[in-house]
Scaffold this active site. Sequence first.
Site, PDB file in Angstrom:
ATOM      1  N   HIS A 103       0.803  -1.220   0.000  1.00 32.91           N
ATOM      2  CA  HIS A 103       0.000   0.000   0.000  1.00 32.91           C
ATOM      3  C   HIS A 103       0.841   1.278   0.000  1.00 32.91           C
ATOM      4  O   HIS A 103       0.289   2.378  -0.009  1.00 32.91           O
ATOM      5  CB  HIS A 103      -0.934   0.031   1.212  1.00 32.91           C
ATOM      6  CG  HIS A 103      -1.922  -1.090   1.241  1.00 32.91           C
ATOM      7  ND1 HIS A 103      -1.737  -2.197   2.030  1.00 32.91           N
ATOM      8  CD2 HIS A 103      -3.086  -1.300   0.549  1.00 32.91           C
ATOM      9  CE1 HIS A 103      -2.748  -3.037   1.869  1.00 32.91           C
ATOM     10  NE2 HIS A 103      -3.587  -2.516   0.973  1.00 32.91           N
ATOM     11  N   ASP A 205      32.159 -31.326  20.069  1.00 36.22           N
ATOM     12  CA  ASP A 205      32.325 -32.690  19.564  1.00 36.22           C
ATOM     13  C   ASP A 205      33.597 -32.842  18.741  1.00 36.22           C
ATOM     14  O   ASP A 205      33.566 -32.882  17.508  1.00 36.22           O
ATOM     15  CB  ASP A 205      31.100 -33.089  18.736  1.00 36.22           C
ATOM     16  CG  ASP A 205      31.025 -34.597  18.525  1.00 36.22           C
ATOM     17  OD1 ASP A 205      32.087 -35.253  18.528  1.00 36.22           O
ATOM     18  OD2 ASP A 205      29.921 -35.120  18.362  1.00 36.22           O
ATOM     19  N   HIS A 208      34.093 -36.627  16.553  1.00 39.97           N
ATOM     20  CA  HIS A 208      33.728 -37.036  15.197  1.00 39.97           C
ATOM     21  C   HIS A 208      34.769 -36.628  14.150  1.00 39.97           C
ATOM     22  O   HIS A 208      34.686 -37.063  13.004  1.00 39.97           O
ATOM     23  CB  HIS A 208      32.361 -36.445  14.810  1.00 39.97           C
ATOM     24  CG  HIS A 208      32.401 -35.001  14.417  1.00 39.97           C
ATOM     25  ND1 HIS A 208      32.609 -33.984  15.330  1.00 39.97           N
ATOM     26  CD2 HIS A 208      32.246 -34.391  13.207  1.00 39.97           C
ATOM     27  CE1 HIS A 208      32.579 -32.826  14.701  1.00 39.97           C
ATOM     28  NE2 HIS A 208      32.369 -33.040  13.410  1.00 39.97           N
ATOM     29  N   HIS A 213      35.095 -36.798   9.213  1.00 35.92           N
ATOM     30  CA  HIS A 213      35.780 -35.914   8.275  1.00 35.92           C
ATOM     31  C   HIS A 213      37.107 -36.483   7.769  1.00 35.92           C
ATOM     32  O   HIS A 213      37.956 -35.729   7.288  1.00 35.92           O
ATOM     33  CB  HIS A 213      36.048 -34.558   8.940  1.00 35.92           C
ATOM     34  CG  HIS A 213      34.803 -33.836   9.358  1.00 35.92           C
ATOM     35  ND1 HIS A 213      33.720 -33.682   8.542  1.00 35.92           N
ATOM     36  CD2 HIS A 213      34.487 -33.222  10.532  1.00 35.92           C
ATOM     37  CE1 HIS A 213      32.783 -33.002   9.186  1.00 35.92           C
ATOM     38  NE2 HIS A 213      33.217 -32.711  10.389  1.00 35.92           N
ATOM     39  N   ASP A 364      28.842 -33.206   7.846  1.00 37.00           N
ATOM     40  CA  ASP A 364      28.020 -32.905   9.019  1.00 37.00           C
ATOM     41  C   ASP A 364      26.541 -32.851   8.662  1.00 37.00           C
ATOM     42  O   ASP A 364      25.687 -33.326   9.425  1.00 37.00           O
ATOM     43  CB  ASP A 364      28.445 -31.572   9.629  1.00 37.00           C
ATOM     44  CG  ASP A 364      29.782 -31.651  10.347  1.00 37.00           C
ATOM     45  OD1 ASP A 364      30.142 -32.753  10.818  1.00 37.00           O
ATOM     46  OD2 ASP A 364      30.472 -30.628  10.436  1.00 37.00           O
TER      47      ASP A 364
END
Length: 453
Positions: A103, A205, A208, A213, A364
């Site tokens: 508007h 973490d 991992h 990886h 991930d």
Amino acid sequence: MNKLEGLVDLKTGAQRRLIYSDQAIYEQELERVFGRCWLFLAHESQIPNPGDFFRTYMGEDDVLVIRQEDKSIKAFINSCTHRGNRLIRADRGNARAFACNYHGWAFGIDGSLATVPLEREVYFNEIDKDQFHLVPVDNVASYRGLIFGCFDKDAPSLEEYLGDSRWYLDAVLDAMPGGTELIGATQKVVLHTNWKLPVENVCGDGYHLGWSHAGAMKAVQSGDLSGFTVGNSSVDLEGGMSVAGLNGNSVLAALDGRSGYAFYPDPTLALKYLEENRAKAVARLGKFRGEKLWGSQINFTVFPSLQFLPGLNWFRVYHPKGPGQIEMWTWAIVEKAMPDELKQQILDNVLLTFGPAGLFDNDDGDNLASCTVQSRGWRTRQMPVYTNMALGRSGQRVGLPGDIASGIVSEHNQRYFYRRWQEHMQAKDWSEVPQYNINPLEAEHEQRPVQAA
């Protein structure tokens, strides 16, 4: 959902999978976590001039962050106060006013309603423009260039919220004159995961790394730098620390002063920069932070959803889009004092390792999406998951703030993350949220006051 007892068990390190899939829990998170906590909005380097704006989210609320004429910073809900349309669709830019394309109502950069089409003809000059000011974010403040906003008027100051984590943050944000800046376009990717899972994955973490990886590490790692060689059995267990107990904020850090650049195909330029500026960093930060932290691989988490990794140099915020989806935004963070060639190398490496096409993020993303999906089944939701590694094996290190566990392979930080989540979810307001800086800094280490944005 008001009864959250049993969803997080601090004694055993267990979490109920319901917290990753339940819609009622998610709605309460929007109110009590994202509606209450200080959330990252933008870096001051992204809006340097009056009229510069940056569009972002606080939870699922669309927000505009705007540099004012007096150089201060304000933030407003990106919604027209007439019929609720989105005002700005661009990610960032510069404007003298913001006009709604429904508007035509137009607002100044200070949020004031400036013009209303046909104001005399259809409103008979009786509209109270002050009543239709853009809705502001109640609290906006900056720390070392990082702009945060908070919807809750009763929240502690940003300085109190960050607490003693500022001592660690300064090892990057204040290591060199001029501080830091974000470079590169906003890398946006949608992941089908609950927002808590990527936060806990990064906040603590280290477990991992050598497994998930392994391929990515082998592809990009420079052989002369890192103890993080592929395979879990070879990850350095004693060369770092996991730091939590800082109002939900945490640090995961190697302590060698150079491993931050271990995942560069050629770290020569970065190592030269560290060598040439080490004495300057020690002078600004002291011996421990200047020698042990600056240049190391560090994972910083500001609760609930801001994370950045010096060395790898990505900087990231997670925007929740439901219990099973997030929008993940990533940039490269650099020190302004770095030479342009090194800044470009850092940006190139961020694009290689993280973001939509990043080698590490693809690993991930798959794992976290799977963890989320596997929490939706009727029987699976009844099964707990655990962050119980090294439970009860943390304590004080003289001269360092926080509750500290040895090494980067520990679930110490994740437990504190879920502890803070539970504290916010159970509290009716800020008066019921405990504030704690375990093993607080001594007076001589207190930080300079945070500046209002």
